[in-house]
Write a protein that holds these residues in place. Structure first.
Motif, PDB file in Angstrom:
ATOM      1  N   VAL A  88      33.228  29.302  48.212  1.00  0.00           N
ATOM      2  CA  VAL A  88      33.125  29.859  46.863  1.00  0.00           C
ATOM      3  C   VAL A  88      34.473  30.347  46.357  1.00  0.00           C
ATOM      4  N   THR A  89      34.780  30.048  45.110  1.00  0.00           N
ATOM      5  CA  THR A  89      35.913  30.637  44.403  1.00  0.00           C
ATOM      6  C   THR A  89      35.377  31.718  43.483  1.00  0.00           C
ATOM      7  N   THR A  90      35.923  32.913  43.556  1.00  0.00           N
ATOM      8  CA  THR A  90      35.359  34.060  42.844  1.00  0.00           C
ATOM      9  C   THR A  90      36.299  34.554  41.751  1.00  0.00           C
ATOM     10  N   LEU A  91      35.730  34.863  40.594  1.00  0.00           N
ATOM     11  CA  LEU A  91      36.454  35.515  39.499  1.00  0.00           C
ATOM     12  C   LEU A  91      35.611  36.675  39.005  1.00  0.00           C
ATOM     13  N   MET A  92      36.185  37.882  38.983  1.00  0.00           N
ATOM     14  CA  MET A  92      35.499  39.074  38.506  1.00  0.00           C
ATOM     15  C   MET A  92      36.253  39.617  37.299  1.00  0.00           C
ATOM     16  N   VAL A  93      35.502  39.955  36.263  1.00  0.00           N
ATOM     17  CA  VAL A  93      36.083  40.356  34.981  1.00  0.00           C
ATOM     18  C   VAL A  93      35.615  41.753  34.621  1.00  0.00           C
ATOM     19  N   GLY A  94      36.525  42.612  34.198  1.00  0.00           N
ATOM     20  CA  GLY A  94      36.166  43.960  33.779  1.00  0.00           C
ATOM     21  C   GLY A  94      37.171  44.521  32.801  1.00  0.00           C
ATOM     22  N   GLN A  96      39.284  46.863  33.236  1.00  0.00           N
ATOM     23  CA  GLN A  96      40.565  47.203  33.848  1.00  0.00           C
ATOM     24  C   GLN A  96      41.433  45.967  34.082  1.00  0.00           C
ATOM     25  N   GLY A  97      40.832  44.775  34.063  1.00  0.00           N
ATOM     26  CA  GLY A  97      41.562  43.549  34.327  1.00  0.00           C
ATOM     27  C   GLY A  97      40.673  42.507  34.961  1.00  0.00           C
ATOM     28  N   ASP A  98      41.274  41.516  35.575  1.00  0.00           N
ATOM     29  CA  ASP A  98      40.551  40.448  36.255  1.00  0.00           C
ATOM     30  C   ASP A  98      40.972  40.411  37.718  1.00  0.00           C
ATOM     31  N   PHE A  99      40.067  39.972  38.564  1.00  0.00           N
ATOM     32  CA  PHE A  99      40.364  39.771  39.982  1.00  0.00           C
ATOM     33  C   PHE A  99      39.742  38.457  40.420  1.00  0.00           C
ATOM     34  N   GLY A 100      40.448  37.724  41.270  1.00  0.00           N
ATOM     35  CA  GLY A 100      39.885  36.489  41.793  1.00  0.00           C
ATOM     36  C   GLY A 100      40.534  36.098  43.101  1.00  0.00           C
ATOM     37  N   TYR A 101      39.853  35.208  43.818  1.00  0.00           N
ATOM     38  CA  TYR A 101      40.427  34.701  45.062  1.00  0.00           C
ATOM     39  C   TYR A 101      39.827  33.331  45.364  1.00  0.00           C
ATOM     40  N   ALA A 102      40.521  32.592  46.211  1.00  0.00           N
ATOM     41  CA  ALA A 102      40.046  31.296  46.675  1.00  0.00           C
ATOM     42  C   ALA A 102      40.670  31.016  48.031  1.00  0.00           C
ATOM     43  N   SER A 103      40.005  30.202  48.807  1.00  0.00           N
ATOM     44  CA  SER A 103      40.540  29.808  50.106  1.00  0.00           C
ATOM     45  C   SER A 103      41.730  28.880  49.917  1.00  0.00           C
ATOM     46  N   GLY A 137      36.476  51.526  42.568  1.00  0.00           N
ATOM     47  CA  GLY A 137      35.067  51.500  42.193  1.00  0.00           C
ATOM     48  C   GLY A 137      34.528  50.122  41.886  1.00  0.00           C
ATOM     49  N   TRP A 138      35.377  49.095  41.953  1.00  0.00           N
ATOM     50  CA  TRP A 138      34.888  47.735  41.699  1.00  0.00           C
ATOM     51  C   TRP A 138      34.026  47.275  42.873  1.00  0.00           C
ATOM     52  N   ALA A 139      33.161  46.327  42.586  1.00  0.00           N
ATOM     53  CA  ALA A 139      32.245  45.810  43.594  1.00  0.00           C
ATOM     54  C   ALA A 139      33.002  45.056  44.679  1.00  0.00           C
ATOM     55  N   SER A 140      32.349  44.896  45.819  1.00  0.00           N
ATOM     56  CA  SER A 140      32.910  44.109  46.915  1.00  0.00           C
ATOM     57  C   SER A 140      33.159  42.674  46.418  1.00  0.00           C
ATOM     58  N   PRO A 141      34.256  42.050  46.833  1.00  0.00           N
ATOM     59  CA  PRO A 141      35.158  42.402  47.931  1.00  0.00           C
ATOM     60  C   PRO A 141      36.508  42.948  47.469  1.00  0.00           C
TER      61      PRO A 141
END
Length: 278
Positions: A88-94, A96-103, A137-141
């Motif tokens: 899975v490639t993950t992108l989280m949006v809020g 405060q900004g964006d966070f993402g990761y990929a293998s 306070g952002w969700a895992s991970p």
């Protein structure tokens, strides 16, 4: 990646560290001078400027000003993964900004944090402390990733955007990728649009008899879609706060999709939906 690509080509095909200093074109071909110890000059029938958002070829061909800053920047790095990433490639949006990761393979993780940024802001000597405060306070991970990082792991890259020109070159000189349409790295649109550029340019070179006409045909076929992708990429940045989140939701509803908050997908379908409304 660059090394792997170079390994598959005949020796001497790629020359690194050769900065373009001059481009000259006429009806017979193109000559390019590069800044090396010997001041080499190269000639050919056609020049493709695929040298990134700070393209020297674009500067010589179009005389454009530098790429504009968007008010956001990305802190990113490549480090050992602190957990099993899976496929899975993950992108989280809020807000405060964006966070993402990929293998990235071999147990490595490519990760990023998009945040508001100004060139006038004080330099971040300890960016990890800033990121931990901002994304607390952002969700895992998110917390797991930040806890796994060490000083020096995060590198800053300001977001830039270029106005998509009407003509992507001049004469026998044409632009491709970020050199033609640099945009914020949202949804991998920079890479995706560059691949579409390549496919279109290859077709134009094979079907347009006169090399001097390739620029016009290629520009006409690519400009509209690239401009739409650039607009979507710019308007989907979460770091601008509530206004951008509302814009993103409206764009997604045009495509008949629920506006996700933790991941964004379907940019190709979104572009098609927007194209039908313009």
């Amino acid at each position: 990646m660059i090394t792997l690509l170079d390994d598959g080509l005949p020796e001497g095909t790629v020359r690194f560290g050769a900065r373009v200093t001059e481009v000259r074109a006429d009806g017979d071909g193109v000559r390019v001078r590069t800044r090396t110890r010997t001041g080499e000059e190269h000639s050919g029938d056609f020049l493709v400027g695929a040298d990134g958002v700070h393209s020297r070829v674009r500067a010589h061909v179009l005389g454009d000003a530098p790429a504009a800053l968007t008010g956001a920047a990305i802190w990113q790095g490549l480090t050992p993964a602190p957990f099993d990433l899976g496929p899975v490639t993950t992108l989280m949006v809020g807000r405060q900004g964006d966070f993402g990761y990929a293998s990235a393979g071999d147990g490595l993780m490519q990760w990023f944090f998009d945040v508001p940024w100004s060139p006038d802001a004080p330099r971040e000597d300890k960016p990890l402390e800033m990121l931990r405060r901002r994304f607390a306070g952002w969700a895992s991970p998110v917390e797991e990733v930040l806890d796994s990082l060490r000083d020096g792991d995060a590198e800053l890259f300001p977001h830039t955007r270029r106005k998509v020109p009407c003509r992507w070159g001049d004469g026998r000189c044409v632009l491709l990728g970020d050199a033609a349409h640099g945009m914020p790295p949202v949804g991998a649109q920079g890479t995706n649009q560059a691949l579409e550029d390549v496919a279109t340019l290859v077709d134009c070179l094979a079907t347009v008899p006169d090399p001097a006409e390739v620029v016009g045909v290629y520009s006409a076929r690519r400009r509209r879609r690239a401009a739409l992708a650039s607009t979507v990429a710019s308007n989907t940045l979460a770091v601008s706060g509530p206004r951008t989140l509302v814009q993103s939701e409206r764009l997604m509803r045009l495509n008949g999709a629920a506006p996700p908050r933790l991941a964004t997908r379907g940019f190709g379908r979104l572009l098609s939906a927007l194209s039908n409304r313009i």
